[in-house]
Design a protein around this motif. Sequence first.
Motif, PDB file in Angstrom:
ATOM      1  N   VAL A  10     -15.006   8.077  -7.192  1.00  0.00           N
ATOM      2  CA  VAL A  10     -13.612   8.548  -6.814  1.00  0.00           C
ATOM      3  C   VAL A  10     -12.189   7.640  -6.390  1.00  0.00           C
ATOM      4  CG1 VAL A  10     -12.449  10.499  -5.686  1.00  0.00           C
ATOM      5  CG2 VAL A  10     -14.175  10.447  -7.339  1.00  0.00           C
ATOM      6  N   ALA A  11     -12.646   6.651  -4.860  1.00  0.00           N
ATOM      7  CA  ALA A  11     -12.051   6.331  -4.069  1.00  0.00           C
ATOM      8  C   ALA A  11     -11.591   4.574  -4.853  1.00  0.00           C
ATOM      9  CB  ALA A  11     -13.039   5.403  -2.965  1.00  0.00           C
ATOM     10  N   LEU A  12     -12.385   4.458  -5.883  1.00  0.00           N
ATOM     11  CA  LEU A  12     -11.780   3.739  -6.579  1.00  0.00           C
ATOM     12  C   LEU A  12     -10.758   3.530  -6.907  1.00  0.00           C
ATOM     13  CD1 LEU A  12     -12.670   0.403  -7.673  1.00  0.00           C
ATOM     14  CD2 LEU A  12     -13.497   2.366  -9.243  1.00  0.00           C
ATOM     15  N   GLU A  13     -10.136   5.048  -7.164  1.00  0.00           N
ATOM     16  CA  GLU A  13      -8.346   4.903  -7.565  1.00  0.00           C
ATOM     17  C   GLU A  13      -7.465   4.431  -7.049  1.00  0.00           C
ATOM     18  OE1 GLU A  13      -7.887   9.338  -8.620  1.00  0.00           O
ATOM     19  OE2 GLU A  13      -8.281   8.639 -10.157  1.00  0.00           O
ATOM     20  N   GLY A  14      -7.783   4.573  -4.992  1.00  0.00           N
ATOM     21  CA  GLY A  14      -6.723   4.218  -4.352  1.00  0.00           C
ATOM     22  C   GLY A  14      -6.694   2.299  -4.501  1.00  0.00           C
ATOM     23  N   TYR A  15      -7.357   1.465  -5.166  1.00  0.00           N
ATOM     24  CA  TYR A  15      -7.535   0.219  -5.003  1.00  0.00           C
ATOM     25  C   TYR A  15      -6.687  -0.317  -6.392  1.00  0.00           C
ATOM     26  CZ  TYR A  15     -10.295   1.249  -0.598  1.00  0.00           C
ATOM     27  OH  TYR A  15     -10.257   1.561   0.241  1.00  0.00           O
ATOM     28  N   VAL A  16      -7.266   0.521  -7.418  1.00  0.00           N
ATOM     29  CA  VAL A  16      -6.837  -0.057  -8.798  1.00  0.00           C
ATOM     30  C   VAL A  16      -5.349   0.038  -9.047  1.00  0.00           C
ATOM     31  CG1 VAL A  16      -9.180   0.590  -9.696  1.00  0.00           C
ATOM     32  CG2 VAL A  16      -7.175   1.849  -9.759  1.00  0.00           C
ATOM     33  N   GLN A  17      -4.347  -0.288 -10.137  1.00  0.00           N
ATOM     34  CA  GLN A  17      -3.596   0.050 -10.628  1.00  0.00           C
ATOM     35  C   GLN A  17      -3.450   0.195 -12.405  1.00  0.00           C
ATOM     36  OE1 GLN A  17      -1.945  -3.785  -8.881  1.00  0.00           O
ATOM     37  NE2 GLN A  17      -0.030  -2.405  -8.677  1.00  0.00           N
ATOM     38  N   THR A  18      -2.561   1.213 -12.971  1.00  0.00           N
ATOM     39  CA  THR A  18      -2.827   1.720 -13.802  1.00  0.00           C
ATOM     40  C   THR A  18      -1.482   1.292 -14.525  1.00  0.00           C
ATOM     41  OG1 THR A  18      -4.316   3.267 -13.507  1.00  0.00           O
ATOM     42  CG2 THR A  18      -3.302   3.561 -15.792  1.00  0.00           C
ATOM     43  N   HIS A  19      -1.544   0.001 -15.465  1.00  0.00           N
ATOM     44  CA  HIS A  19      -0.283  -0.187 -16.954  1.00  0.00           C
ATOM     45  C   HIS A  19      -0.394   1.389 -17.493  1.00  0.00           C
ATOM     46  CE1 HIS A  19       1.031  -2.173 -19.955  1.00  0.00           C
ATOM     47  NE2 HIS A  19       1.840  -2.472 -19.264  1.00  0.00           N
ATOM     48  N   ASP A  20       0.965   1.706 -18.038  1.00  0.00           N
ATOM     49  CA  ASP A  20       1.402   2.516 -18.961  1.00  0.00           C
ATOM     50  C   ASP A  20       0.621   2.649 -20.157  1.00  0.00           C
ATOM     51  OD1 ASP A  20       3.326   3.033 -17.658  1.00  0.00           O
ATOM     52  OD2 ASP A  20       5.273   1.819 -18.123  1.00  0.00           O
ATOM     53  N   SER A  21      -0.327   1.322 -20.442  1.00  0.00           N
ATOM     54  CA  SER A  21      -1.172   1.719 -21.445  1.00  0.00           C
ATOM     55  C   SER A  21      -2.200   1.901 -21.524  1.00  0.00           C
ATOM     56  CB  SER A  21      -1.100  -0.407 -22.063  1.00  0.00           C
ATOM     57  OG  SER A  21      -1.733  -1.116 -20.513  1.00  0.00           O
ATOM     58  N   GLY A  22      -2.245   2.393 -19.613  1.00  0.00           N
ATOM     59  CA  GLY A  22      -4.006   2.638 -19.655  1.00  0.00           C
ATOM     60  C   GLY A  22      -4.783   1.609 -18.197  1.00  0.00           C
ATOM     61  N   VAL A  23      -4.686   0.546 -18.978  1.00  0.00           N
ATOM     62  CA  VAL A  23      -5.224  -0.725 -18.743  1.00  0.00           C
ATOM     63  C   VAL A  23      -5.393  -0.627 -16.878  1.00  0.00           C
ATOM     64  CG1 VAL A  23      -5.425  -3.298 -17.710  1.00  0.00           C
ATOM     65  CG2 VAL A  23      -5.185  -2.912 -19.906  1.00  0.00           C
TER      66      VAL A  23
END
Length: 395
Positions: A203-216
């Motif tokens: 859950v905390a990981l969400e604060g560090y990843v960036q999501t591309h429009d493709s879902g990557v």
Amino acid sequence: MRYRLEILLAGRARDELECLETLLRSQGDIRATTKVIVNGHADPLHGVSPLPDALILLASERWEAELTALWERPAAERPPLLVVGPKGNVDLIRLAMRAGARDFFSPPIDDGEITQFIRQLARDKVADPQQPRARMTAVINAKGGSGASMVAANLTHILASQERRSLLLDLDVQFGSLPLYFNMAPHNGLVRALEEADSLDAVALEGYVQTHDSGVDLLASSPDDMVTVAEVPESRVELLLDVLGQAYDEVIIDLPRWVGGPTAAVLERADRILVVLEQSVAHLRDAQRLRDILRHELKLTQTRMLLVVNRYDKHNDVGLSAIRDALPGMAILTLPNDFRRVSQSINVGSPLLEMAPKAPVTKALKSLAESLNDETEAPAPRSGRLSLLGWALRN
């Protein structure tokens, strides 16, 4: 939270279900569906297959029949339950607990309450020992500039297009360029995640990843991070890989061309290692050197390695037969030379599958993605740590 939670909302009041559905959709990556219970079956899960990750029941005036139906189900056929009902009804709360309710809310539902419920669901899901772990694919250049980053970026994009939850990890903390492939600017990324690795969860990981429009999902360092990969503690990388393995289907790691503690930790865990090279004697020599390090120092088997010959030219003096002679027993896949399209893709930050879906190089990359499904020997438990340190000290 990279697992998309499937939540079923059940009740008899359509307008209340719609309000709650709107609230849930504001929580992030959640797929909420509603079921209006009508006369007939009181069981909120009647005819529901497969079961959702959680059920939220808006208790109606027939709450006793609805909760009893849930209570009578075998435990394995009851997803985590949240019941919403009026305050002060002790009998309703008691029956809800018997039916396995994790919590009981009364309207109006506080946004913080539902957030806490969702986050706990996500934690429980990724902590489930039955939950499959991510397939890890490491991509590394045999010689600098061979195209490992291009392969890693487009491979991840193709896998994400196949509805695989996919993360691209740029472990070149000093000169990583993967955000350019998606026209993104990294911030608060990899280095911060490594710093917090001992307390990080899916859950905390969400604060560090960036999501591309493709879902990557992309995890990369920012230009302000003045560290080298050699300064990254190996233990932090292992902790981060643990979390990524729980949160995704596919983890693609673009490695710098340096084998030491942090990169060795990745290579030892990888299900597949893609060694990218071009057709030249210098590339062959470095590929041999890298293969020897992987085999003799890290004790990895060749069945986990795949040679990716980038910018392949069948007229080149260093043909496939020469590569097979130099690197016997290693599987080989070629990517045709399409410098113009690949350069344009990188320059505009648009992956090849979006920009040129029918180009031969794109089709070859799709074949590469399919080849990951070929059976390989599972990574062995880590046992070469002393050997690796010995190698590092000698070099």
